[in-house]
Design an enzyme around this catalytic site. Structure first.
Site, mmCIF file in Angstrom:
data_model
loop_
_atom_site.group_PDB
_atom_site.id
_atom_site.type_symbol
_atom_site.label_atom_id
_atom_site.label_comp_id
_atom_site.label_asym_id
_atom_site.label_seq_id
_atom_site.Cartn_x
_atom_site.Cartn_y
_atom_site.Cartn_z
ATOM 1 N N GLY A 184 -22.786 -18.342 12.051
ATOM 2 C CA GLY A 184 -24.185 -17.964 12.228
ATOM 3 C C GLY A 184 -24.832 -18.833 13.281
ATOM 4 O O GLY A 184 -24.647 -20.052 13.307
ATOM 5 N N ALA A 185 -25.578 -18.190 14.188
ATOM 6 C CA ALA A 185 -26.191 -18.896 15.305
ATOM 7 C C ALA A 185 -27.696 -18.657 15.341
ATOM 8 O O ALA A 185 -28.306 -18.511 16.385
ATOM 9 C CB ALA A 185 -25.546 -18.465 16.614
ATOM 10 N N GLN A 205 -38.876 -11.959 -1.688
ATOM 11 C CA GLN A 205 -40.289 -11.926 -1.307
ATOM 12 C C GLN A 205 -40.696 -10.684 -0.517
ATOM 13 O O GLN A 205 -40.035 -10.334 0.453
ATOM 14 C CB GLN A 205 -40.607 -13.155 -0.452
ATOM 15 C CG GLN A 205 -42.044 -13.192 0.051
ATOM 16 C CD GLN A 205 -42.346 -14.508 0.733
ATOM 17 O OE1 GLN A 205 -42.059 -14.696 1.905
ATOM 18 N NE2 GLN A 205 -42.916 -15.441 -0.009
ATOM 19 N N LEU A 246 -43.236 -6.958 10.844
ATOM 20 C CA LEU A 246 -44.134 -7.949 10.290
ATOM 21 C C LEU A 246 -45.400 -8.150 11.108
ATOM 22 O O LEU A 246 -45.364 -8.204 12.333
ATOM 23 C CB LEU A 246 -43.418 -9.291 10.181
ATOM 24 C CG LEU A 246 -44.178 -10.293 9.324
ATOM 25 C CD1 LEU A 246 -44.014 -9.942 7.866
ATOM 26 C CD2 LEU A 246 -43.734 -11.702 9.595
ATOM 27 N N ARG A 259 -47.974 -15.275 -0.762
ATOM 28 C CA ARG A 259 -47.609 -13.884 -0.486
ATOM 29 C C ARG A 259 -47.384 -13.035 -1.715
ATOM 30 O O ARG A 259 -47.742 -11.864 -1.744
ATOM 31 C CB ARG A 259 -46.323 -13.886 0.339
ATOM 32 C CG ARG A 259 -46.584 -14.414 1.707
ATOM 33 C CD ARG A 259 -45.325 -14.595 2.475
ATOM 34 N NE ARG A 259 -45.681 -15.131 3.781
ATOM 35 C CZ ARG A 259 -44.810 -15.560 4.667
ATOM 36 N NH1 ARG A 259 -43.518 -15.536 4.387
ATOM 37 N NH2 ARG A 259 -45.206 -16.010 5.824
ATOM 38 N N HIS A 290 -39.077 -9.124 2.836
ATOM 39 C CA HIS A 290 -39.157 -10.107 3.898
ATOM 40 C C HIS A 290 -38.178 -11.255 3.774
ATOM 41 O O HIS A 290 -37.517 -11.630 4.737
ATOM 42 C CB HIS A 290 -40.582 -10.646 3.926
ATOM 43 C CG HIS A 290 -40.873 -11.602 5.037
ATOM 44 N ND1 HIS A 290 -40.711 -11.254 6.364
ATOM 45 C CD2 HIS A 290 -41.327 -12.882 5.035
ATOM 46 C CE1 HIS A 290 -41.051 -12.295 7.122
ATOM 47 N NE2 HIS A 290 -41.405 -13.297 6.339
ATOM 48 N N LEU A 308 -38.781 -21.835 8.446
ATOM 49 C CA LEU A 308 -38.409 -22.500 9.702
ATOM 50 C C LEU A 308 -38.204 -23.996 9.469
ATOM 51 O O LEU A 308 -37.304 -24.604 10.046
ATOM 52 C CB LEU A 308 -39.475 -22.225 10.777
ATOM 53 C CG LEU A 308 -39.573 -20.750 11.223
ATOM 54 C CD1 LEU A 308 -40.721 -20.548 12.210
ATOM 55 C CD2 LEU A 308 -38.264 -20.272 11.852
HETATM 56 C C1 LIG Z 1 -40.388 -10.954 11.236
HETATM 57 C C2 LIG Z 1 -40.189 -12.285 10.596
HETATM 58 C C3 LIG Z 1 -41.112 -13.301 10.800
HETATM 59 C C4 LIG Z 1 -40.932 -14.554 10.222
HETATM 60 N N1 LIG Z 1 -41.863 -15.536 10.454
HETATM 61 C C5 LIG Z 1 -41.655 -16.776 9.924
HETATM 62 C C6 LIG Z 1 -42.564 -17.839 10.188
HETATM 63 O O1 LIG Z 1 -43.531 -17.685 10.914
HETATM 64 N N2 LIG Z 1 -42.327 -19.042 9.633
HETATM 65 C C7 LIG Z 1 -41.239 -19.262 8.831
HETATM 66 O O2 LIG Z 1 -41.059 -20.383 8.362
HETATM 67 N N3 LIG Z 1 -40.363 -18.265 8.578
HETATM 68 C C8 LIG Z 1 -40.541 -17.042 9.096
HETATM 69 N N4 LIG Z 1 -39.643 -16.038 8.823
HETATM 70 C C9 LIG Z 1 -38.423 -16.354 8.107
HETATM 71 C C10 LIG Z 1 -37.417 -17.015 9.011
HETATM 72 O O3 LIG Z 1 -37.612 -16.579 10.323
HETATM 73 C C11 LIG Z 1 -35.979 -16.695 8.613
HETATM 74 O O4 LIG Z 1 -35.817 -16.934 7.263
HETATM 75 C C12 LIG Z 1 -35.044 -17.572 9.384
HETATM 76 O O5 LIG Z 1 -35.270 -17.442 10.760
HETATM 77 C C13 LIG Z 1 -33.585 -17.310 9.091
HETATM 78 O O6 LIG Z 1 -32.810 -18.136 9.940
HETATM 79 P P1 LIG Z 1 -31.255 -18.312 9.729
HETATM 80 O O7 LIG Z 1 -30.798 -19.308 10.725
HETATM 81 O O8 LIG Z 1 -30.983 -18.597 8.313
HETATM 82 O O9 LIG Z 1 -30.652 -16.881 10.033
HETATM 83 P P2 LIG Z 1 -30.752 -15.897 11.307
HETATM 84 O O10 LIG Z 1 -31.634 -16.399 12.363
HETATM 85 O O11 LIG Z 1 -30.989 -14.538 10.767
HETATM 86 O O12 LIG Z 1 -29.300 -15.972 11.889
HETATM 87 C C14 LIG Z 1 -28.191 -15.467 11.215
HETATM 88 C C15 LIG Z 1 -26.985 -15.660 12.083
HETATM 89 O O13 LIG Z 1 -25.816 -15.358 11.336
HETATM 90 C C16 LIG Z 1 -24.960 -14.563 12.107
HETATM 91 N N5 LIG Z 1 -24.139 -13.790 11.177
HETATM 92 C C17 LIG Z 1 -24.550 -13.014 10.146
HETATM 93 N N6 LIG Z 1 -23.492 -12.462 9.530
HETATM 94 C C18 LIG Z 1 -22.391 -12.921 10.162
HETATM 95 C C19 LIG Z 1 -21.000 -12.702 9.998
HETATM 96 N N7 LIG Z 1 -20.517 -11.902 9.064
HETATM 97 N N8 LIG Z 1 -20.151 -13.319 10.858
HETATM 98 C C20 LIG Z 1 -20.618 -14.113 11.855
HETATM 99 N N9 LIG Z 1 -21.930 -14.335 12.044
HETATM 100 C C21 LIG Z 1 -22.794 -13.750 11.208
HETATM 101 C C22 LIG Z 1 -25.866 -13.755 13.002
HETATM 102 O O14 LIG Z 1 -25.180 -13.374 14.170
HETATM 103 C C23 LIG Z 1 -26.956 -14.762 13.309
HETATM 104 O O15 LIG Z 1 -26.582 -15.548 14.421
HETATM 105 C C24 LIG Z 1 -39.818 -14.777 9.403
HETATM 106 C C25 LIG Z 1 -38.896 -13.774 9.192
HETATM 107 C C26 LIG Z 1 -39.080 -12.526 9.767
HETATM 108 C C27 LIG Z 1 -38.092 -11.459 9.479
#
Ligand SMILES: Cc1cc2nc3c(=O)[nH]c(=O)nc-3n(C[C@H](O)[C@H](O)[C@H](O)COP(=O)(O)OP(=O)(O)OC[C@H]3O[C@@H](n4cnc5c(N)ncnc54)[C@H](O)[C@@H]3O)c2cc1C
Ligand code: SF4
Ligand code: FES
Lengths: 246, 576
Positions: free
Chosen positions: B11-12, B235, B247, B281, B351, B397
């Site tokens: 995951g990136a 949520q 959103l 929320r 969400h 975040l």
């Molecule tokens: C529209 C929106 C607005 C938001 N606004 C806020 C905010 O203002 N403040 C806040 O705190 N939070 C906010 N959130 C929540 C927050 O953005 C997310 O929870 C957070 O960014 C998730 O980050 P992550 O690194 O866990 O996953 P992601 O950024 O979703 O990254 C997942 C990664 O995993 C990889 N991946 C997935 N499955 C596989 C697989 N099988 N094999 C290899 N790679 C895989 C994908 O390629 C991707 O690179 C928001 C969410 C949304 C949807």
């Protein structure tokens, strides 16, 4: 309403010419083009190849040529491209990048050029344990350039790349400008030797095609011209010539 | 092909990239991502990242930690919440020092805005805590972290979709990944594996989540027998664009936007007299649904998909264009509405997953009964648990950077002492058989009808309000769909760029997680945070102040529990 999606299909790995294949779909005027593509792959033809993720214009996955113009399929509603009676919507892959399959292109050359401009922060000062202070005016100077999502729409639309595939292209210059104009960064000093090359900023002839298609409304041509002026000024200060026209 | 690394990050997004930056300082690290890193859904985050910098007014990490615990309806592990709030401050400065272009105050420091559930003096009133870059905070975080990875030459395998984990007892030895370009299965042997695969909102019909948010990490670990924590806590954000779920950040209300029902009434006055539209929320989403059910939605038909209005027009053109430019763009593009002039039609949108892969504060997988060696999770896929029963805005975040970093550090440390990963003779057999099976069923069923029914069932029966009969029926239906899934086949029999195979595997992930979510929800006979039941409307601390640990097996879901860390604040009723 009913529309016909005319999609360019090809599978270079398995040979054969690229061809247009037609699909009739029932859509709402406010549906995204991506919605129709998703419908097709889930219910009609699973072999269709395209990329997508966010579905609302922020991830840069699904730039393609829609009726000949570069757009994001998730940010294009049918009402933007056909009239009330329906009609045909042509979907083709981006130009200037090798087609992998159907609407998927190989973005590696695009990303290589992105990486070449040092698209990362090179701070002027050592951190102090708190933020670097930056005024609102300084922050505003590079705001536009921070919006880029590397969708490559501009790269496809750029007429210069038709004749000079080595041109680094609009997006890479936008990325460089993001740092060049950031008061906290070493800026142009770090990047001038990359940008001031025959295939750097100079091939641009201000056709404005990039600016026209950018889904993030970045005034790309303006940024390129600003960068050119900054380079000229910096070179003049050093009593050197630029690589323009070389 | 077989590769060997010290550490593999799956995951990136924000969590994976931060962990990679830390781990790769000393350990040989690879990042595997099914999307190009810059396409990850962290880039969609809008409103901000919470940290008690105190740039606008007095603030403290202790208040932030308390708000997090209370916001999570006391199901939060309190030591973890303290870590989150304390390290948030350093994390935000670190991001800024790496170039993140935050918006600025007049004095040139990082700009902060109000956000739901964030208060000063333990609940006295709203506080400016959310550090933001207009309404593109996530985009800036993702870009900044990816830029830093480019700068530090981190090794990436883009469009490698992880399909299996190599596990022996409680030790991880690597993963198996499907390469989109070739269709080849690769083995990545590693001493440590981190899952940072993000959220899984795509199990619901209306969602703010990307199409790629399918929960592959939690699902494949669940299939490997690892229990998932608190999956029933999902949520619903109160303000998604009507019908699409895109959103509209809480930041709009942070800047002064107001929710109104069909009578033009600011109904939040009746539900949260102090925090009003900035209540957490879960409460705002319930308030909207209650208005809708009372016939006060805009259509007034009491149907679950009726909506209310979010009005920001009084903020004026300048504020709208400066503080929420992307929101304005979405509204113009998708709704033909200009938020500086007209109100926006909104409805709750699926969400954020509070639940997920259970971890300790170093990101190690910890089920309460066993701590795994070399197996880590971070970001939305993980459950630390700092969000408990309901996450506060801006806290995800923070979670990504704080716990992504901690996991990365722990990994670097761990791999120095760990023995080499074991050889697995038949590492790819199971995945090969599964994918081969899909290709053999060339005339098999399409995924479309299954996706549609799953999303509808989850949205209407395991949504904002729940009750026993509906959830029991949802479980039954999801089980039927899991059976129907066995008939699905891939029409695309090619090797290269066969995205269809991956779409099918993504559906499998969503079905498994839907089952865990519905089963956890049906089992918990109380209302807490985002889990609200019509038939059990009250919180029940005597019986339910505990984490659900749900394991999937052939017969369904087996439920176990884990204690909540309650060391600091005593549970109190939650009023705002
Ligand atoms: C529209 C929106 C607005 C938001 N606004 C806020 C905010 O203002 N403040 C806040 O705190 N939070 C906010 N959130 C929540 C927050 O953005 C997310 O929870 C957070 O960014 C998730 O980050 P992550 O690194 O866990 O996953 P992601 O950024 O979703 O990254 C997942 C990664 O995993 C990889 N991946 C997935 N499955 C596989 C697989 N099988 N094999 C290899 N790679 C895989 C994908 O390629 C991707 O690179 C928001 C969410 C949304 C949807
Ligand atoms: S400048 Fe615009 S068109 Fe070009 S890659 Fe960036 S977002 Fe896309
Ligand atoms: S799918 Fe993300 S930009 Fe279109």
């Amino acid at each position: 309403m009913k529309v016909t999606l005319s999609i360019q299909r090809s599978d270079p790995e398995r040979g054969g010419e690229a061809r247009l294949e037609n699909y009739d779909v029932e859509v709402k005027r406010t549906d995204r083009v991506l919605d129709a593509l998703m419908y097709l792959t889930r219910n009609v033809d699973g072999t269709l190849g395209y990329r997508r993720s966010c579905a609302h214009g922020v991830c840069g996955s699904d730039a393609m040529r829609i009726n000949g113009a570069e757009r994001l399929a998730c940010k294009t509603l049918f009402k933007d491209v056909v009239d009330r009676s329906g009609g045909t919507v042509t979907l083709e892959p981006l130009r200037h990048l090798p087609v992998q399959k159907d609407l998927m292109v190989d973005q590696s050359p695009f990303f290589e050029k992105f990486r070449s401009v040092k698209p990362y922060f090179v701070p002027k000062a050592e951190p102090t344990g708190k933020e670097f202070v930056q005024s609102q005016e300084e922050r505003a100077l590079f705001d536009e350039a921070t919006k880029c999502i590397n969708c490559a729409a501009c790269y496809s639309a750029c007429p210069i790349l038709d004749k000079n595939p080595k041109f680094i292209g609009p997006a890479a210059i936008v990325q460089a400008a993001r740092f060049v104009n950031d008061s906290r960064d070493k800026g142009l000093d770090e990047r001038i030797d990359i940008l001031d090359q025959p295939d750097g900023v100079w091939p641009c002839e201000s056709h404005f095609e990039c600016t026209r298609v950018c889904p993030r409304d970045i005034k790309i041509t303006k940024l390129i011209n600003l960068t050119k002026r900054q380079i000229k000024k910096a070179r003049a200060a050093d009593g050197r010539e630029t690589a323009e026209g070389k | 092909m077989v590769h060997e690394f010290d550490a593999v990050i799956v995951g990136a997004g924000g969590a994976g990239l931060y962990a990679a930056l830390e781990a790769s300082k000393t350990a040989k690290t690879a990042v595997l991502s099914k999307l190009y890193p810059q396409r990850s859904h962290t880039g969609a985050a809008q409103g901000g990242i919470g940290a008690a910098l105190g740039n606008v007014e007095e603030d403290s990490p202790e208040w932030h930690a308390f708000d997090t615990v209370k916001g999570g309806d006391y199901l939060v592990d309190q030591t973890a919440a303290k870590v989150l709030a304390e390290e948030a401050v350093r994390a935000v400065y670190d991001l800024e020092n790496r170039g993140l272009p935050f918006s600025r105050l007049e004095n040139g420091t990082i700009a902060q805005r109000r956000f739901g559930g964030h208060t000063h003096h333990f609940g006295e009133g709203p506080v400016h805590r959310s550090c933001y870059a207009a309404d593109r905070t996530g985009h800036m975080i993702l870009q900044t972290l990816y830029q830093q990875c480019v700068k530090n030459d981190v090794t990436f395998y883009d469009e490698f979709h992880v399909v299996d984990i190599l596990l022996e007892g409680t030790r991880a030895h690597g993963v198996v990944a499907f390469e989109l370009k070739t269709g080849e299965l690769h083995v990545f042997k590693a001493k440590a594996v981190l899952f940072a695969t993000g959220g899984f909102g795509r199990m619901f019909k209306i969602t703010s989540n990307a199409l790629a948010n399918t929960g592959d990490g939690p699902a494949l670990l669940a299939r490997a027998g690892i229990p998932m924590e608190d999956m029933e806590f999902y949520q619903f954000h109160p303000t998604g664009i009507l019908g699409m779920g895109i959103l509209i950040t809480e930041g709009v209300r942070g800047e002064g936007g107001i929710l109104k029902n069909r009578e033009g009434e600011r109904f939040m006055e009746r539900y949260a007299p102090t925090m009003l539209d900035l209540a957490p929320r879960d409460m705002v989403s319930r308030a909207i649904m209650t208005e809708v059910m009372a016939g006060k939605g805009m259509r007034g038909d009491r149907k679950i998909d009726d909506y209310v209005m979010l009005d920001a027009s009084h903020l004026g053109r300048e504020t709208v264009e400066k503080k929420i430019p992307d929101i304005a763009d979405f509204c113009r593009t998708y709704l033909d509405v200009d938020p500086a002039v007209d109100a926006m039609p909104v409805q709750p949108t699926a969400h954020y997953a509070m639940g997920g892969i259970p971890t300790d504060t170093h990101g190690r997988v910890d089920t309460g009964r066993a701590v795994y060696d070399g197996l880590y999770a971070a970001g939305e896929a993980a459950c630390v648990s700092v969000h408990g029963a309901n996450r506060l805005g801006t806290n995800s975040l923070v979670d990504l950077v704080v716990f992504g970093r901690r996991a990365g550090r722990h990994i670097a440390e761990y791999v120095r002492g760990a023995s080499a990963p074991r050889e697995f003779a038949n590492a790819t057999d199971a995945s090969r058989a599964k994918i081969g099976g899909l290709r053999e069923k060339k005339n098999g069923a399409h995924v479309g009808p299954i996706v549609q029914r799953m999303q509808e069932v989850m949205m209407t029966q395991v949504g904002v309000y729940r009750d026993q009969a509906e959830m029991d029926d949802a479980i039954k239906q999801i089980q039927e769909l899991r059976d129907e899934f066995k008939e699905v086949g891939a029409q695309d029999t090619g090797d290269g760029f066969n995205a269809e195979v991956l779409n099918i595997l993504e559906l499998e992930s969503l079905l498994d997680l839907s089952l865990l979510t519905a089963a956890g929800a049906a089992n918990r006979t109380e209302s807490r945070g985002a889990h609200s039941r019509r038939d059990f409307p009250d919180r029940d601390d005597d019986n339910w102040l505990k984490h659900t640990m749900a394991t999937i097996d052939d017969d369904g879901v087996v439920i176990d529990y884990k204690d909540v860390d309650l060391g600091i604040w005593e549970p109190k009723p939650r009023v705002y």
